[in-house]
Design an enzyme around this catalytic site. Structure first.
Site, PDB file in Angstrom:
ATOM      1  N   ASP A 106       5.918   2.005 -10.651  1.00  0.00           N
ATOM      2  CA  ASP A 106       6.781   2.647 -11.638  1.00  0.00           C
ATOM      3  C   ASP A 106       7.554   3.757 -10.945  1.00  0.00           C
ATOM      4  O   ASP A 106       7.163   4.192  -9.856  1.00  0.00           O
ATOM      5  CB  ASP A 106       5.961   3.213 -12.805  1.00  0.00           C
ATOM      6  CG  ASP A 106       6.867   3.577 -13.982  1.00  0.00           C
ATOM      7  OD1 ASP A 106       7.352   2.656 -14.654  1.00  0.00           O
ATOM      8  OD2 ASP A 106       7.124   4.776 -14.196  1.00  0.00           O
ATOM      9  N   ARG A 139       6.774  -7.517 -18.938  1.00  0.00           N
ATOM     10  CA  ARG A 139       6.101  -7.947 -20.154  1.00  0.00           C
ATOM     11  C   ARG A 139       6.626  -9.235 -20.783  1.00  0.00           C
ATOM     12  O   ARG A 139       6.037  -9.722 -21.740  1.00  0.00           O
ATOM     13  CB  ARG A 139       6.170  -6.829 -21.192  1.00  0.00           C
ATOM     14  CG  ARG A 139       5.375  -5.621 -20.766  1.00  0.00           C
ATOM     15  CD  ARG A 139       5.413  -4.556 -21.813  1.00  0.00           C
ATOM     16  NE  ARG A 139       6.777  -4.051 -21.970  1.00  0.00           N
ATOM     17  CZ  ARG A 139       7.098  -3.031 -22.747  1.00  0.00           C
ATOM     18  NH1 ARG A 139       6.168  -2.432 -23.455  1.00  0.00           N
ATOM     19  NH2 ARG A 139       8.329  -2.621 -22.830  1.00  0.00           N
ATOM     20  N   TYR A 157      11.991  12.766 -17.337  1.00  0.00           N
ATOM     21  CA  TYR A 157      10.615  12.690 -17.852  1.00  0.00           C
ATOM     22  C   TYR A 157       9.841  13.980 -17.579  1.00  0.00           C
ATOM     23  O   TYR A 157       9.035  14.421 -18.395  1.00  0.00           O
ATOM     24  CB  TYR A 157       9.882  11.490 -17.227  1.00  0.00           C
ATOM     25  CG  TYR A 157      10.459  10.187 -17.729  1.00  0.00           C
ATOM     26  CD1 TYR A 157      10.138   9.710 -18.997  1.00  0.00           C
ATOM     27  CD2 TYR A 157      11.356   9.453 -16.960  1.00  0.00           C
ATOM     28  CE1 TYR A 157      10.693   8.529 -19.473  1.00  0.00           C
ATOM     29  CE2 TYR A 157      11.912   8.270 -17.430  1.00  0.00           C
ATOM     30  CZ  TYR A 157      11.573   7.817 -18.696  1.00  0.00           C
ATOM     31  OH  TYR A 157      12.129   6.663 -19.167  1.00  0.00           O
ATOM     32  N   ARG A 199      13.232  -5.563 -13.591  1.00  0.00           N
ATOM     33  CA  ARG A 199      11.976  -5.588 -14.338  1.00  0.00           C
ATOM     34  C   ARG A 199      11.416  -7.006 -14.460  1.00  0.00           C
ATOM     35  O   ARG A 199      10.744  -7.337 -15.436  1.00  0.00           O
ATOM     36  CB  ARG A 199      12.147  -4.946 -15.727  1.00  0.00           C
ATOM     37  CG  ARG A 199      12.881  -3.598 -15.727  1.00  0.00           C
ATOM     38  CD  ARG A 199      12.138  -2.514 -14.989  1.00  0.00           C
ATOM     39  NE  ARG A 199      10.889  -2.184 -15.609  1.00  0.00           N
ATOM     40  CZ  ARG A 199      10.725  -1.283 -16.569  1.00  0.00           C
ATOM     41  NH1 ARG A 199      11.737  -0.591 -16.987  1.00  0.00           N
ATOM     42  NH2 ARG A 199       9.540  -1.030 -17.064  1.00  0.00           N
ATOM     43  N   ARG A 242      -2.622  -7.929 -18.740  1.00  0.00           N
ATOM     44  CA  ARG A 242      -2.599  -6.627 -19.408  1.00  0.00           C
ATOM     45  C   ARG A 242      -3.692  -6.487 -20.467  1.00  0.00           C
ATOM     46  O   ARG A 242      -4.019  -5.386 -20.887  1.00  0.00           O
ATOM     47  CB  ARG A 242      -1.215  -6.388 -20.031  1.00  0.00           C
ATOM     48  CG  ARG A 242      -0.247  -5.713 -19.117  1.00  0.00           C
ATOM     49  CD  ARG A 242      -0.533  -4.222 -18.954  1.00  0.00           C
ATOM     50  NE  ARG A 242       0.105  -3.437 -19.995  1.00  0.00           N
ATOM     51  CZ  ARG A 242      -0.540  -2.694 -20.875  1.00  0.00           C
ATOM     52  NH1 ARG A 242      -1.853  -2.638 -20.868  1.00  0.00           N
ATOM     53  NH2 ARG A 242       0.116  -1.984 -21.752  1.00  0.00           N
TER      54      ARG A 242
END
Ligand code: CP3
Length: 349
Positions: A72, A27, A147, A23, A36
């Site tokens: 993703d 962020r 998911y 990752r 973002r």
């Protein structure tokens, strides 16, 4: 071509260990957070140009040995008709709860699977330093099913586990469809320029070993064998599943990537002649700052043999991570064996 990561996947000795961070394009980077403000995550991942830009962000800032394409695990699913959004994790509009839901998934031509990811890979490769490897990735069928069935991330995925217990045939059909989609998706990524691919099985650990072996393992095996036949190097990442590692380790993948709950040195000793390993610093340790991270990285280097070791975290880097902790990790890896770094010599210890 002299890519440390690829040499290590092949378990060849290298001047130093390669390092990338799960990752890494996310962020914790101020420049990502800035971008973002203008775009939703789905817009970033859905645009080849923005995805290229974000993929390269950590590479411009740090001397990492691999870039991983910014997308993703959900990115290939629109090709089979799945609709979803992010809040902040994936939220599926119509969760799959029976065989009819599985049957409603459409089949697709391989070229329809996330074309933006393929364009991004080509664009990133053109910009990357030659020595930096490029990684593609996908979610494992079980982690995607988590998911699709649960509808969104939930601790230990109870609806998913109930589905597995009550409708094993529907689950099997769902996993088979996802495995087939992932084979095409990953092979396309390799053709678009990915040197190797990582399969993320983030939610592997919620089943018992016998259930996992019976229901899940065959589908991972399908994907890994197809990739092997296509000559694509494979990294298999399993999260929160120490009870499954022995079974995972027997699957056909060049690299076994583990979280921090297992002793990577032990794994390496047990499967030395067949596998490279990747990992496995606890991402929470980086929240402790520079010194804590440097100590943890040095400890890892001391316990894992350098040949066939890709340094990484045991799971994705946390959003609150200070940049200096990433620097500490990189410095420790780059200065390994350097007496001036203050570390006792390996052989004398
Ligand atoms: O590694 C990278 O830098 C490449 C990009 C990448 C993303 N998701 C971007 C992303 C990768 C490799 C993933 C994989 C992924 N996505 C996994 C497997 C790895 C893991 O961490 O276990 C899983 C389970 C997901 C599902 C997902 N997507 C979650 C749980 C979330 C929410 C929060 C988070 O960051 O984990 C997302 C959204 C997402 N995917 C973000 C990013 C950068 C955050 C979006 C934002 O900016 O708000």
């Amino acid at each position: 071509m002299n890519r440390l990561l690829l040499q290590t996947i092949a378990r060849e000795p290298t001047p130093r260990r390669p390092l990338w961070i799960m990752r890494q394009a996310g962020r914790y980077l101020p420049e990502y957070r800035e971008l973002r403000k203008k775009y939703a995550f789905k817009e970033l991942a859905g645009s080849a140009d923005l995805s290229t830009e974000v993929t390269l962000m950590p590479i411009k800032r740090f001397p990492l040995d691999a870039a991983i394409v910014f997308a993703d695990i959900m990115s290939p699913l629109p090709a089979i008709g799945v609709e979803f959004d992010f809040d902040p994790g994936p939220v599926v509009e119509n969760p799959i709860r029976d065989q009819a839901g599985v049957d409603a998934l459409r089949s697709c031509h391989p070229d329809e699977i996330a074309p933006e990811v393929m364009t991004a890979l080509k664009q990133v490769r053109a910009e990357l330093p030659d020595e930096t490897a490029l990684l593609g990735f996908c979610g494992a069928p079980w982690t995607l099913a988590a998911y699709l069935v649960e509808g969104r991330g939930k601790k230990d995925f109870p609806t998913l586990r109930a589905f597995a217990a009550t409708q094993p045939e529907a689950l099997d059909a769902l996993l088979a469809k996802l495995a087939d989609l992932m084979v095409h998706y990953l092979i396309n990524q390799a053709r678009a320029g990915a040197d190797a691919v990582q399969i993320f099985d983030s939610w592997a650990g919620v089943l018992s070993l016998p259930d996992w072996d019976r229901m899940i393992r065959p589908h991972l095996e399908t994907i890994l064998e197809a990739l092997g036949n296509a000559g694509v190097p494979r990294i298999l990442f399993v999260q929160n599943a120490p009870h499954l590692v022995e079974s995972y380790a027997m699957l056909p993948a060049e690299v076994l990537a583990c979280d921090w709950r297992v002793d990577l040195g032990d794994i390496q000793n047990e499967y030395q002649d067949r596998k490279a390993v990747q990992g496995n610093i606890d991402p929470a340790i980086l929240l402790g700052g520079y010194d804590t991270t440097r100590t943890a990285t040095r400890n890892l280097l001391d316990t894992v043999d350098p040949v066939g070791h890709i340094v990484n975290l045991g799971h994705g880097i946390l959003p609150q991570t200070p940049i200096e902790s990433v620097e500490a990790m990189i410095e420790a890896v780059h200065n390994e064996g350097d007496q001036a770094s203050g570390r006792p010599a390996r052989t004398g210890a």
